[in-house]
Design a protein around this motif. Structure first.
Motif, mmCIF file in Angstrom:
data_model
loop_
_atom_site.group_PDB
_atom_site.id
_atom_site.type_symbol
_atom_site.label_atom_id
_atom_site.label_comp_id
_atom_site.label_asym_id
_atom_site.label_seq_id
_atom_site.Cartn_x
_atom_site.Cartn_y
_atom_site.Cartn_z
ATOM 1 N N THR A 65 17.594 60.985 70.874
ATOM 2 C CA THR A 65 17.517 59.953 71.505
ATOM 3 C C THR A 65 16.078 59.449 72.031
ATOM 4 O OG1 THR A 65 17.627 61.178 73.606
ATOM 5 C CG2 THR A 65 19.558 60.849 72.463
ATOM 6 N N GLY A 66 16.130 58.081 71.997
ATOM 7 C CA GLY A 66 14.432 57.552 72.141
ATOM 8 C C GLY A 66 13.561 57.618 71.230
ATOM 9 N N ALA A 67 12.696 57.032 71.174
ATOM 10 C CA ALA A 67 11.461 56.762 70.137
ATOM 11 C C ALA A 67 10.849 58.369 70.085
ATOM 12 C CB ALA A 67 10.338 55.957 70.455
ATOM 13 N N SER A 68 10.267 58.872 68.871
ATOM 14 C CA SER A 68 9.857 60.028 68.692
ATOM 15 C C SER A 68 8.352 60.275 69.462
ATOM 16 C CB SER A 68 9.848 60.072 67.298
ATOM 17 O OG SER A 68 8.653 59.522 66.549
ATOM 18 N N ASP A 69 7.848 59.284 69.658
ATOM 19 C CA ASP A 69 6.399 59.338 70.657
ATOM 20 C C ASP A 69 6.580 59.085 72.162
ATOM 21 O OD1 ASP A 69 7.048 56.655 70.210
ATOM 22 O OD2 ASP A 69 5.130 56.240 69.799
ATOM 23 N N ALA A 70 7.801 58.933 72.405
ATOM 24 C CA ALA A 70 8.097 58.521 74.026
ATOM 25 C C ALA A 70 8.332 59.910 74.771
ATOM 26 C CB ALA A 70 9.441 57.843 73.896
ATOM 27 N N VAL A 71 7.717 59.784 76.010
ATOM 28 C CA VAL A 71 7.938 60.853 76.731
ATOM 29 C C VAL A 71 9.183 61.382 77.142
ATOM 30 C CG1 VAL A 71 5.787 60.500 78.119
ATOM 31 C CG2 VAL A 71 7.880 59.507 78.748
ATOM 32 N N ASP A 72 10.347 60.457 76.909
ATOM 33 C CA ASP A 72 11.622 60.781 77.441
ATOM 34 C C ASP A 72 12.588 60.965 76.012
ATOM 35 O OD1 ASP A 72 11.645 58.135 76.373
ATOM 36 O OD2 ASP A 72 12.988 57.240 77.852
ATOM 37 N N HIS A 73 11.910 61.309 74.877
ATOM 38 C CA HIS A 73 12.385 61.677 73.627
ATOM 39 C C HIS A 73 12.969 62.933 73.809
ATOM 40 C CE1 HIS A 73 13.178 62.115 69.491
ATOM 41 N NE2 HIS A 73 12.316 62.935 69.484
ATOM 42 N N VAL A 74 14.339 62.958 73.204
ATOM 43 C CA VAL A 74 15.073 64.180 73.255
ATOM 44 C C VAL A 74 15.568 64.531 71.827
ATOM 45 C CG1 VAL A 74 17.245 65.316 74.075
ATOM 46 C CG2 VAL A 74 15.717 63.940 75.715
ATOM 47 N N SER A 75 15.558 65.623 71.243
ATOM 48 C CA SER A 75 15.998 66.218 70.040
ATOM 49 C C SER A 75 16.471 67.542 70.273
ATOM 50 C CB SER A 75 14.810 66.145 68.665
ATOM 51 O OG SER A 75 14.006 66.897 69.183
ATOM 52 N N ALA A 76 17.503 67.594 69.415
ATOM 53 C CA ALA A 76 18.178 68.841 69.737
ATOM 54 C C ALA A 76 18.889 69.035 68.337
ATOM 55 C CB ALA A 76 19.209 68.822 70.639
ATOM 56 N N GLU A 77 19.302 70.671 67.998
ATOM 57 C CA GLU A 77 20.231 71.151 67.066
ATOM 58 C C GLU A 77 21.224 71.946 67.970
ATOM 59 O OE1 GLU A 77 19.177 72.305 63.068
ATOM 60 O OE2 GLU A 77 19.715 74.127 63.890
ATOM 61 N N LEU A 78 22.593 71.536 67.880
ATOM 62 C CA LEU A 78 23.562 72.136 68.569
ATOM 63 C C LEU A 78 24.712 72.568 68.096
ATOM 64 C CD1 LEU A 78 23.467 69.124 71.296
ATOM 65 C CD2 LEU A 78 22.040 71.636 71.780
ATOM 66 N N THR A 79 25.365 73.554 68.422
ATOM 67 C CA THR A 79 26.786 73.863 67.714
ATOM 68 C C THR A 79 27.656 73.379 68.629
ATOM 69 O OG1 THR A 79 25.931 75.986 66.769
ATOM 70 C CG2 THR A 79 28.372 75.772 67.297
ATOM 71 N N VAL A 80 28.626 72.518 68.335
ATOM 72 C CA VAL A 80 29.902 71.990 68.877
ATOM 73 C C VAL A 80 30.998 72.538 68.881
ATOM 74 C CG1 VAL A 80 30.647 69.773 69.576
ATOM 75 C CG2 VAL A 80 28.426 69.768 69.165
ATOM 76 N N ASP A 81 31.677 72.816 69.898
ATOM 77 C CA ASP A 81 33.257 73.260 70.089
ATOM 78 C C ASP A 81 33.842 72.026 70.396
ATOM 79 O OD1 ASP A 81 35.765 74.004 70.582
ATOM 80 O OD2 ASP A 81 35.021 76.097 70.776
ATOM 81 N N PHE A 82 34.525 71.447 69.437
ATOM 82 C CA PHE A 82 35.138 69.964 69.788
ATOM 83 C C PHE A 82 36.537 70.268 70.620
ATOM 84 C CE2 PHE A 82 32.772 68.684 66.016
ATOM 85 C CZ PHE A 82 32.058 67.833 66.464
ATOM 86 N N ASP A 83 37.021 71.653 70.423
ATOM 87 C CA ASP A 83 38.394 71.839 71.283
ATOM 88 C C ASP A 83 38.152 71.997 72.802
ATOM 89 O OD1 ASP A 83 39.943 71.680 68.917
ATOM 90 O OD2 ASP A 83 39.963 74.107 68.584
ATOM 91 N N ASP A 84 36.949 72.848 72.909
ATOM 92 C CA ASP A 84 36.634 73.213 74.134
ATOM 93 C C ASP A 84 35.793 72.143 74.803
ATOM 94 O OD1 ASP A 84 38.345 75.375 74.521
ATOM 95 O OD2 ASP A 84 36.735 76.861 74.092
ATOM 96 N N GLY A 85 35.110 71.405 74.128
ATOM 97 C CA GLY A 85 34.228 70.135 74.551
ATOM 98 C C GLY A 85 33.009 70.947 75.147
ATOM 99 N N ILE A 86 32.406 71.902 74.614
ATOM 100 C CA ILE A 86 31.201 72.372 74.795
ATOM 101 C C ILE A 86 30.089 72.440 73.647
ATOM 102 C CG2 ILE A 86 32.160 73.854 76.709
ATOM 103 C CD1 ILE A 86 31.638 76.193 74.837
ATOM 104 N N ALA A 87 28.831 72.535 74.037
ATOM 105 C CA ALA A 87 27.854 72.715 72.972
ATOM 106 C C ALA A 87 26.583 73.486 73.526
ATOM 107 C CB ALA A 87 27.318 70.866 72.667
ATOM 108 N N TRP A 88 26.050 74.186 72.621
ATOM 109 C CA TRP A 88 24.812 74.866 72.862
ATOM 110 C C TRP A 88 23.921 75.172 71.644
ATOM 111 C CZ3 TRP A 88 29.800 76.353 71.412
ATOM 112 C CH2 TRP A 88 30.134 77.101 70.281
ATOM 113 N N GLY A 89 22.636 75.414 72.083
ATOM 114 C CA GLY A 89 21.469 75.421 71.065
ATOM 115 C C GLY A 89 20.239 75.156 71.712
ATOM 116 N N ASP A 90 19.301 74.720 70.874
ATOM 117 C CA ASP A 90 17.959 74.464 71.165
ATOM 118 C C ASP A 90 17.921 73.056 71.240
ATOM 119 O OD1 ASP A 90 17.367 77.124 70.949
ATOM 120 O OD2 ASP A 90 16.683 76.952 69.065
#
Length: 230
Positions: A65-90
């Motif tokens: 989310t957001g431009a790669s050079d912005a202070v509010d930029h967020v990037s993540a690699e997440l495992t998602v459980d679509f049944d339970d509606g949760i995600a976890w990772g870095d």
């Protein structure tokens, strides 16, 4: 599969979520701005993509989310459980190269960060992170209704070296009456697999399903988020 979350049974809920957060337009090189009505085959393809993703079970997604050079930029690699509606990772906060990495886990209501005292509740860096829970669906969409909606075929374009078909998802109610249009785009490969979802451009929000093996579940996180591994 475990029990289906009620939220995942809503028709194109990701379009509703994004419409509430964003008012974006834009297209990549080679894609139509207005698009074309769906053919029978295209509607059938679009009807299957979210169901096919969720049917594979827990999966890994890359989020930006957001431009790669912005202070509010967020990037993540997440495992998602679509049944339970949760995600976890870095998750990384900040511009590329100097971003701070955090171990996170979250649901649509609760966001957790692992620190020196264990997992603690915190504030999410972006409200758009929870959109990824809408990537999966518990059943195929109705292809006939998709053809009657404002969903459109935008053309084909390359993403990360792969040529994909690009669709604009329908508005939350199937048709906007205010002259605007939904901005959510779904990028699909020739096997009808979802390879990318974005909010209409390459910056605001981009989610890519990955072939990386899902990370192991975290029992403490499951308990804190009210999830179940049964």
């Amino acid at each position: 599969m475990r029990g289906i979350s009620p939220a995942r049974s809503r028709r194109f809920v990701l379009a509703a979520v994004l419409v509430g957060m964003l008012s974006l337009t834009g297209c990549s090189t080679g894609l139509s701005d207005d698009g074309e009505p769906l053919t029978v085959e295209q509607a059938d393809t679009l009807a299957q993509v979210r169901f096919r993703l969720a049917a594979q079970g827990d999966g890994v997604v890359r989020v930006s989310t957001g431009a790669s050079d912005a202070v509010d930029h967020v990037s993540a690699e997440l495992t998602v459980d679509f049944d339970d509606g949760i995600a976890w990772g870095d998750l990384k906060r900040g511009p590329d190269g100097i971003a701070v990495t955090e171990h996170v886990a979250f649901s649509a209501r609760t966001y957790l960060v692992e620190g020196g005292a264990g997992w603690q509740e915190s504030s999410p860096p972006s409200p758009m992170l929870t959109v990824l829970f809408a990537l999966g669906a518990d059943r195929p969409e109705n292809a006939q209704l998709l053809r009657q909606s404002d969903a459109r075929y935008l053309g084909s374009a390359e993403d990360e070296g792969e040529m994909l078909q690009v669709f604009r998802a329908p508005s939350a109610d199937g048709e906007r009456t205010d002259g605007a249009r939904a901005s959510t785009r779904l990028w699909v490969d020739d096997r009808r697999a979802l390879r990318r979802m974005d909010a209409g451009d390459d910056v605001a929000l981009v989610i890519r399903p990955s072939d990386v093996e899902p990370a192991a579940r975290i029992p403490e996180v499951d308990r804190m988020l009210g999830a179940s591994d049964e």
